[in-house]
Design a protein around this motif. Structure first.
Motif, PDB file in Angstrom:
ATOM      1  N   GLY A  94       0.845  -1.191   0.000  1.00  0.00           N
ATOM      2  CA  GLY A  94       0.000   0.000   0.000  1.00  0.00           C
ATOM      3  C   GLY A  94       0.880   1.240   0.000  1.00  0.00           C
ATOM      4  N   ILE A  95       0.695   2.110   1.008  1.00  0.00           N
ATOM      5  CA  ILE A  95       1.503   3.334   1.092  1.00  0.00           C
ATOM      6  C   ILE A  95       2.045   3.481   2.509  1.00  0.00           C
ATOM      7  N   GLY A  96       3.281   3.927   2.592  1.00  0.00           N
ATOM      8  CA  GLY A  96       3.954   4.109   3.879  1.00  0.00           C
ATOM      9  C   GLY A  96       5.421   3.791   3.677  1.00  0.00           C
ATOM     10  N   SER A 136       5.770   0.223   2.973  1.00  0.00           N
ATOM     11  CA  SER A 136       5.222  -0.196   1.678  1.00  0.00           C
ATOM     12  C   SER A 136       6.168   0.081   0.514  1.00  0.00           C
ATOM     13  N   HIS A 181      -3.156   3.607  -0.562  1.00  0.00           N
ATOM     14  CA  HIS A 181      -3.115   3.443   0.896  1.00  0.00           C
ATOM     15  C   HIS A 181      -4.215   2.485   1.380  1.00  0.00           C
ATOM     16  N   SER A 216       2.854  -4.285   4.425  1.00  0.00           N
ATOM     17  CA  SER A 216       2.041  -3.170   4.902  1.00  0.00           C
ATOM     18  C   SER A 216       2.638  -2.614   6.192  1.00  0.00           C
ATOM     19  N   ASP A 275      -1.301   1.718   7.447  1.00  0.00           N
ATOM     20  CA  ASP A 275      -1.821   1.248   6.160  1.00  0.00           C
ATOM     21  C   ASP A 275      -2.742   0.030   6.346  1.00  0.00           C
ATOM     22  N   TYR A 329       2.544   6.260  12.447  1.00  0.00           N
ATOM     23  CA  TYR A 329       2.590   6.544  11.013  1.00  0.00           C
ATOM     24  C   TYR A 329       3.943   7.195  10.760  1.00  0.00           C
ATOM     25  N   THR A 332       4.181   9.858   7.349  1.00  0.00           N
ATOM     26  CA  THR A 332       3.516  11.165   7.462  1.00  0.00           C
ATOM     27  C   THR A 332       3.895  11.896   8.750  1.00  0.00           C
TER      28      THR A 332
END
Ligand SMILES: Cc1ncc(C[n+]2csc(CCOP(=O)(O)OP(=O)(O)O)c2C)c(N)n1
Ligand code: SF4
Length: 278
Positions: A55-57, A60, A75, A98, A102, A131, A134
């Motif tokens: 996904g996103i991170g 990821s 995400h 992941s 996420d 997180y 971010t």
């Protein structure tokens, strides 16, 4: 005269791409990447037989650092993409990467139903209780009293319990690993891939930038003092009463993986493509 020459065993290096990871120095995800590639070598796979979906991170980013097929999706949606891929290409080994944000927050619903469906996937969540990408917001696994600029005094919220939730939702293999133990983690990932159905591996992987205190995890983890069970209720009781630092394969079941019914109505990919021709 001909002589049979045995092929050299594949190495972990053969699965690494030429891209240099951009994680912060000391991030646990470097070691997780190393465990991925070691696991693929242990399993005697080839890069073209493996797909790594994410996904996103920060966590990821892993697909780009391997030579396998990769899909860096949106995400929280990695499991949806991976389930479709595995059903369309059952010959591929599909491993999903992941993070706790996420996978348990925006992707929480997909997590429940992926466990329930039991498609033959290995789901690896790098859990750093924050997180990272971010810049340090609390995630579902952040401790309620974690004080930060973005959550002064802590959120006061109870944490999500991914392993117990995975068991309740029907995952067929549940394990906890620690990034600092690269060989042990590689072995657990290899076992997860070998086990048919949905395998869930939670890896404690420190975010040294936003949770520097997690460097202490290396002193807190220990091998689980119990052997793997095939009794989901027993596994759940054990996991709910441990302190979150017992490492090992905690549950291994016998559920049959989901197989789409193969009947007259089943379409081939070429039939579907034809339907989209302009
Ligand atoms: C729909 C959507 N919402 C929010 C974001 C912003 N976002 C990107 S990564 C991320 C959190 C990632 O945290 P985690 O999964 O814990 O991974 P880590 O970076 O810690 O490895 C968020 C909220 C996004 N990219 N897309
Ligand atoms: S912010 Fe945290 S999770 Fe992201 S790369 Fe840096 S140490 Fe790793």
């Amino acid at each position: 005269m001909t002589s049979a020459v045995a092929a050299a065993p594949i190495t972990a290096q053969a699965f690494k791409s030429d891209y240099k990871p951009i994680w912060c120095p000391g991030c646990g995800d470097y070691a997780v990447l190393s465990s991925f590639t070691k696991a693929f070598a242990l399993l005697d796979l080839r890069p073209e037989n493996v797909a790594v979906v994410s996904g996103i991170g920060c966590s990821s980013r892993i697909p780009a650092y391997t030579k396998c097929y990769g899909f860096h999706g949106v995400h929280g949606r990695s499991l949806a993409a991976a389930s479709g891929l595995k059903l369309a290409r059952p010959d591929l080994t599909v491993v999903v990467a992941s993070g706790d944000g996420d996978g348990y927050s925006i992707g929480g619903n997909h997590f429940l139903h992926a466990c329930r469906r039991n498609v033959d996937l290995t789901y690896v969540v790098m859990d750093n209780h924050v997180y990272g990408m971010t810049k340090g917001q609390p995630s579902p696994t952040t401790e309620p009293d974690w004080d930060s600029k973005l959550s002064p005094g802590g959120t006061g919220l109870r944490t999500f319990h991914p392993l117990v939730i995975a068991l309740a939702a029907g995952a067929n293999f549940v394990a906890r690993a620690f990034s600092g133990d690269t060989n042990g983690t590689a072995d657990i990932i290899a076992q997860a891939v070998r086990t048919p159905g949905f395998s869930f591996v939670e890896i404690l992987s420190p975010c040294v930038t936003f949770r520097p205190e997690q460097r202490e995890w290396k002193r807190m983890v220990r091998p689980a003092p119990v052997t793997t069970t095939d009794d989901a209720a027993r596994a759940a009781r054990r996991i709910m009463t441990d302190d979150g630092f017992n490492i090992g394969v905690l549950y291994k079941g016998e559920r049959k993986p989901y197989q789409p019914s193969i009947g007259k109505g089943r379409k081939q990919v070429s039939d579907l493509e034809a339907g989209f021709t302009l």
